[in-house]
Design a protein around this motif. Structure first.
Motif, PDB file in Angstrom:
ATOM      1  N   GLN A  50       5.529   2.143 -47.424  1.00 36.44           N
ATOM      2  CA  GLN A  50       4.467   1.318 -47.992  1.00 36.44           C
ATOM      3  C   GLN A  50       4.858  -0.164 -47.968  1.00 36.44           C
ATOM      4  OE1 GLN A  50       3.123   2.660 -51.770  1.00 36.44           O
ATOM      5  NE2 GLN A  50       1.360   1.312 -51.764  1.00 36.44           N
ATOM      6  N   HIS A  51       6.108  -0.424 -48.263  1.00 38.40           N
ATOM      7  CA  HIS A  51       6.597  -1.797 -48.239  1.00 38.40           C
ATOM      8  C   HIS A  51       6.565  -2.366 -46.814  1.00 38.40           C
ATOM      9  CE1 HIS A  51       8.880  -5.313 -49.397  1.00 38.40           C
ATOM     10  NE2 HIS A  51       9.738  -5.065 -48.428  1.00 38.40           N
ATOM     11  N   GLU A  52       6.850  -1.548 -45.835  1.00 38.15           N
ATOM     12  CA  GLU A  52       6.896  -1.970 -44.436  1.00 38.15           C
ATOM     13  C   GLU A  52       5.553  -1.783 -43.722  1.00 38.15           C
ATOM     14  OE1 GLU A  52       9.278  -3.463 -42.727  1.00 38.15           O
ATOM     15  OE2 GLU A  52      10.740  -3.449 -44.343  1.00 38.15           O
ATOM     16  N   GLY A  53       4.479  -1.556 -44.463  1.00 33.33           N
ATOM     17  CA  GLY A  53       3.153  -1.370 -43.878  1.00 33.33           C
ATOM     18  C   GLY A  53       2.740  -2.472 -42.914  1.00 33.33           C
ATOM     19  N   PRO A  54       2.890  -3.764 -43.289  1.00 34.18           N
ATOM     20  CA  PRO A  54       2.521  -4.819 -42.342  1.00 34.18           C
ATOM     21  C   PRO A  54       3.330  -4.773 -41.044  1.00 34.18           C
ATOM     22  CG  PRO A  54       2.714  -5.711 -44.553  1.00 34.18           C
ATOM     23  CD  PRO A  54       3.205  -4.302 -44.615  1.00 34.18           C
ATOM     24  N   ARG A  55       4.595  -4.403 -41.144  1.00 39.16           N
ATOM     25  CA  ARG A  55       5.439  -4.299 -39.939  1.00 39.16           C
ATOM     26  C   ARG A  55       4.976  -3.147 -39.052  1.00 39.16           C
ATOM     27  NH1 ARG A  55      11.324  -2.281 -40.259  1.00 39.16           N
ATOM     28  NH2 ARG A  55      11.713  -1.964 -38.076  1.00 39.16           N
ATOM     29  N   ILE A  56       4.577  -2.035 -39.655  1.00 42.90           N
ATOM     30  CA  ILE A  56       4.065  -0.888 -38.896  1.00 42.90           C
ATOM     31  C   ILE A  56       2.742  -1.263 -38.228  1.00 42.90           C
ATOM     32  CG2 ILE A  56       3.224   1.480 -39.075  1.00 42.90           C
ATOM     33  CD1 ILE A  56       5.260   1.856 -41.403  1.00 42.90           C
ATOM     34  N   ALA A  57       1.856  -1.948 -38.977  1.00 37.46           N
ATOM     35  CA  ALA A  57       0.568  -2.381 -38.416  1.00 37.46           C
ATOM     36  C   ALA A  57       0.797  -3.335 -37.250  1.00 37.46           C
ATOM     37  CB  ALA A  57      -0.283  -3.040 -39.496  1.00 37.46           C
TER      38      ALA A  57
END
Length: 170
Positions: free
Chosen positions: A87-94
């Motif tokens: 969840q914390h790394e969501g922007p990186r995954i997107a």
């Protein structure tokens, strides 16, 4: 004037299972928001490590009613214990998904309520042992095979196939 039914097109070559099934999964994937299977097929190449192994895309949710809406919400299934980091790394995954496709596909990443186990596709295969009669039958059929390696491979195949049918009869 009614058109006569035509026979299915013959390919006259060996085709793989993925090619033979073709687009059978596409209607299901469209209901989940996916235009194609690419994000599912190539998730291990798309997602940054370690999220390629502990998450899996469940669906894409597009904003309703907005014609100028850019990007969908990607819902991911996540392995237990990795949800906070994912969840914390969501922007990186997107960002990784968008980089892979070359345009803004995902604007937000959220976690699905359904769990994901990293090796959920690996099934527990039982060791199927053929009966003595089946082993005798297989050895009799392979008596004329001269090549030892080929005979051993065919015996193993016969035991696997016939052992399953023996176990299903019980």
């Amino acid at each position: 004037m009614a058109k006569p039914e035509s026979e299915p097109k013959r390919r006259n070559r060996t085709v793989g299972v993925a090619e033979a099934l073709g687009r059978t999964l596409d209607p299901f994937l469209k209901k989940r928001g996916f235009a194609s299977r690419d994000i599912l097929d190539h998730w291990s190449a798309i997602a940054p490590a370690p999220y390629d192994a502990v998450t899996f895309p469940e669906r894409l949710a597009w904003p309703r009613g907005e014609k100028s809406a850019e990007g969908a919400t990607l819902y991911l299934r996540c392995a237990p214990g990795h949800a906070l980091a994912a969840q914390h790394e969501g922007p990186r995954i997107a960002q990784a998904v968008n980089r892979y496709f070359g345009y803004l596909l995902v604007s937000d990443v959220r976690l699905s309520a359904e769990p994901f186990s990293p090796h959920s596709d690996a099934r527990n295969h039982k060791d199927h042992k053929p009966s003595e009669a089946t082993r005798t039958k297989i050895d009799g059929a392979l008596a004329q095979v001269k090549d030892d390696d080929l005979r051993d491979a065919l015996r193993a195949l016969g035991h696997a196939v016939m052992g399953r049918s023996d176990n299903n009869k019980r």
